[in-house]
Design a protein around this motif. Structure first.
Motif, PDB file in Angstrom:
ATOM      1  N   MET A   1      -9.373 -42.294  38.789  1.00 40.70           N
ATOM      2  CA  MET A   1      -9.805 -42.567  37.416  1.00 40.70           C
ATOM      3  C   MET A   1     -10.837 -43.651  37.198  1.00 40.70           C
ATOM      4  SD  MET A   1      -6.798 -43.559  34.661  1.00 40.70           S
ATOM      5  CE  MET A   1      -5.761 -42.378  35.249  1.00 40.70           C
ATOM      6  N   ILE A   2     -11.341 -43.402  35.934  1.00 39.08           N
ATOM      7  CA  ILE A   2     -12.616 -44.388  35.641  1.00 39.08           C
ATOM      8  C   ILE A   2     -12.055 -45.706  35.095  1.00 39.08           C
ATOM      9  CG2 ILE A   2     -14.594 -44.751  34.321  1.00 39.08           C
ATOM     10  CD1 ILE A   2     -14.968 -41.942  33.844  1.00 39.08           C
ATOM     11  N   LEU A   3     -12.350 -46.867  35.739  1.00 39.02           N
ATOM     12  CA  LEU A   3     -12.038 -48.038  35.222  1.00 39.02           C
ATOM     13  C   LEU A   3     -13.113 -48.530  34.195  1.00 39.02           C
ATOM     14  CD1 LEU A   3     -11.363 -50.014  38.568  1.00 39.02           C
ATOM     15  CD2 LEU A   3      -9.912 -48.512  37.170  1.00 39.02           C
ATOM     16  N   LEU A   4     -12.664 -49.104  33.074  1.00 40.89           N
ATOM     17  CA  LEU A   4     -13.460 -49.899  32.199  1.00 40.89           C
ATOM     18  C   LEU A   4     -13.040 -51.318  31.854  1.00 40.89           C
ATOM     19  CD1 LEU A   4     -15.234 -50.016  29.586  1.00 40.89           C
ATOM     20  CD2 LEU A   4     -13.215 -49.402  28.275  1.00 40.89           C
ATOM     21  N   TYR A   5     -13.940 -52.342  32.304  1.00 43.04           N
ATOM     22  CA  TYR A   5     -13.741 -53.654  32.253  1.00 43.04           C
ATOM     23  C   TYR A   5     -14.051 -53.995  30.759  1.00 43.04           C
ATOM     24  CZ  TYR A   5     -13.944 -53.676  37.346  1.00 43.04           C
ATOM     25  OH  TYR A   5     -13.462 -53.441  38.486  1.00 43.04           O
ATOM     26  N   ASP A   6     -12.568 -54.336  30.209  1.00 44.81           N
ATOM     27  CA  ASP A   6     -12.749 -54.194  28.831  1.00 44.81           C
ATOM     28  C   ASP A   6     -12.312 -55.286  28.242  1.00 44.81           C
ATOM     29  OD1 ASP A   6     -12.425 -53.023  26.569  1.00 44.81           O
ATOM     30  OD2 ASP A   6     -10.439 -51.792  27.314  1.00 44.81           O
ATOM     31  N   TYR A   7     -12.484 -55.745  26.565  1.00 43.38           N
ATOM     32  CA  TYR A   7     -12.012 -56.777  26.149  1.00 43.38           C
ATOM     33  C   TYR A   7     -11.835 -56.310  24.893  1.00 43.38           C
ATOM     34  CZ  TYR A   7     -11.764 -61.195  23.659  1.00 43.38           C
ATOM     35  OH  TYR A   7     -11.327 -62.591  22.841  1.00 43.38           O
TER      36      TYR A   7
END
Lengths: 212, 287
Positions: A1-7
């Motif tokens: 699954m695609i990871l999103l480094y997110d805020y």
């Protein structure tokens, strides 16, 4: 699954979350402690995720990509079979790239003003940020007013594209940087229309339409 | 008086001036600048590790407590700083969720913190969900020993009450107001019978601007710090535009400027409590 480094409170991360929603893609959000932890400036983040110390970043099975606009182009190119968001048309693609530069200018001005007012970033010239943001909003408002007079609602092309998505969040969040949009009626109308697009997810500070 | 107000409710009390950890690496020669009541203070830790505070050449009273720094502008506090026993209770995780600037009177921020009626509308999918909109009757009292406001027996149905919750539940709440600009919330935690504690401590910049510091003292064995912070900031970020769009940035305390309903018992008590102490800072003057 695609990871999103997110805020959660980042307008640039919102662009990617909204793109995932519109494309119907599953992804896993990896929260980055942007504030107060400044995790995006930590040695580990700089070494492993993004040497520029910025979010968002995606990791698609080992393919790591930074920069919100670059990620939008990648996701739309890979998953938007109908070419709705990033149409296969030379002039439209040129215009979308042009509005990407405007979106970056909003990150440098309107978003920076918000970082100052809401997140305690003291080391920037707040008046210069607000002045710069007003110049961009003037440009957007004039363009949108001209488009409206030609029966067009969006920045480029006949329907909403990545150009609109890229410019939207830091226009909609301008108030959090102490920037009033009172002087920009066409821009406010465009923000309203964007919030009412089917599948709009909103974020803290930008209400999803619906009850409103 | 150098400060932006002469209200003793501010000058003679302990006001939060940021997290204690922010003084790491400071010295008298390299202090940290902190804004409070219209002034810029210089804060640092001395060679013995004790926080110091100065406004110009004048030393101000400062103490580190509950993970934060507290400054008394007049140096003559009328009461000691409130207790926060959960801060040092074994088993709780202490997470500083960061300071967020809000362009409104701090009194508005505390009042909003005490309000449950807005949950299904402003925090839909997290702290409430239409049609679960009723605020059930709850109790509000002022503790005569500490002069703190306590709202108890608060119950609300919440789809996702915290980072540790992944399904809906009826959540028990208690609220506590310790100072005009400091409040605590206690709510059902992931550990049966125990309540998470969430502190909201407002650093007053002027009558219409605060930095809102949020501190968690919670039970959660699975979420990362970043996940806990993301949850709290998502909630606070939803309140922020509502707070900043108040028609009066300052809070009216006179009778008829804004009309409360039964669900606003906490707000009514808070405003009366502010009136009784002659609060002027952050207050809208009667028309």
């Amino acid at each position: 699954m695609i990871l999103l480094y997110d805020y959660a409170l980042s307008g640039n991360c919102f662009k990617v979350r909204q793109m995932f929603a519109w494309l119907g893609l599953d992804y896993r959000s990896v929260p980055v402690d942007f504030h107060p932890g400044r995790e995006h400036r930590s040695a580990a983040f700089l070494a492993r995720i993004n040497p520029l110390g910025q979010i968002p970043v995606i990791d698609d099975d080992g393919f790591v990509l930074r920069d919100a606009q670059a990620i939008l182009v990648y996701l739309a190119s890979k998953h938007d079979a109908q070419g709705r968001w990033y149409p296969d048309d030379p002039q439209l693609r040129g215009q979308i790239a042009m509005w990407f530069a405007t979106a970056d200018e909003l990150t440098r001005t309107a978003s920076a003003a918000r970082l100052h007012d809401a997140f305690g970033y003291e080391n920037l010239d707040i008046e210069a940020c607000r002045r710069g943001a007003h110049e961009v909003f003037r440009l957007l408002d004039d363009h949108l007013a001209e488009r409206a007079s030609a029966g067009r609602q969006w920045l480029a092309g006949p329907h909403a594209t990545l150009a609109d998505l890229a410019c939207f969040p830091y226009a909609a969040l301008a108030g959090e940087g102490g920037i009033s949009l009172d002087e920009y009626p066409a821009l406010r109308s465009w923000i309203w229309d964007f919030r009412h697009l089917p599948g709009f997810i909103g974020m803290s500070g930008i209400f999803a339409a619906g009850a409103a | 008086m150098p400060f932006a107000t002469d209200d003793p409710n501010m000058l003679d009390d302990w006001l939060v001036a940021g997290p204690a950890a922010a003084l790491a690496g400071t010295s008298e020669a390299r202090p940290r600048a902190v804004r409070l009541l219209g002034e810029t203070l210089q804060l640092w830790t001395d060679a013995a590790g004790t926080p110091q505070c100065r406004l110009g050449t004048q030393a101000l009273a400062i103490q580190p407590r509950h993970g934060f720094l507290w400054v008394c502008p007049s140096g003559k506090p009328t009461r000691p700083l409130f207790d926060f026993p959960e801060y040092s209770e074994a088993g709780r995780r202490i997470v500083d969720c960061g300071g967020i600037g809000v362009a409104v009177s701090g009194l508005r921020v505390i009042e909003n913190f005490l309000d449950m009626a807005h949950f299904p509308f402003v925090h839909a999918g997290f702290l409430g969900q239409v049609p679960h909109t009723e605020v059930a009757k709850y109790q509000v009292q002022v503790d005569p020993a500490t002069d703190e406001i306590w709202a108890t027996d608060c119950r609300f149905w919440q789809p996702r009450a915290s980072a540790a919750h992944d399904s809906g539940s009826e959540v028990l709440y208690k609220y506590r107001v310790m100072q005009p600009l400091s409040a605590m919330l206690y709510k059902s935690s992931s550990r049966s019978g125990e309540l998470d504690a969430i502190g909201l401590f407002l650093q007053p910049l002027d009558d219409e601007h605060v930095i809102a510091h949020t501190l968690l003292a919670c039970y959660d064995e699975t979420s990362t710090d970043a996940e806990l912070i993301a949850f709290q900031q998502t909630i606070f970020g939803q309140d922020k535009p509502i707070l900043e769009n108040h028609a009066f940035k300052r809070m009216p305390l006179e009778g008829r400027a804004e009309i409360p309903t039964r669900g606003d018992t906490s707000s009514v008590t808070y405003r009366r409590w502010l009136r009784e102490r002659g609060m002027r800072f952050g207050v809208r003057e009667a028309a």
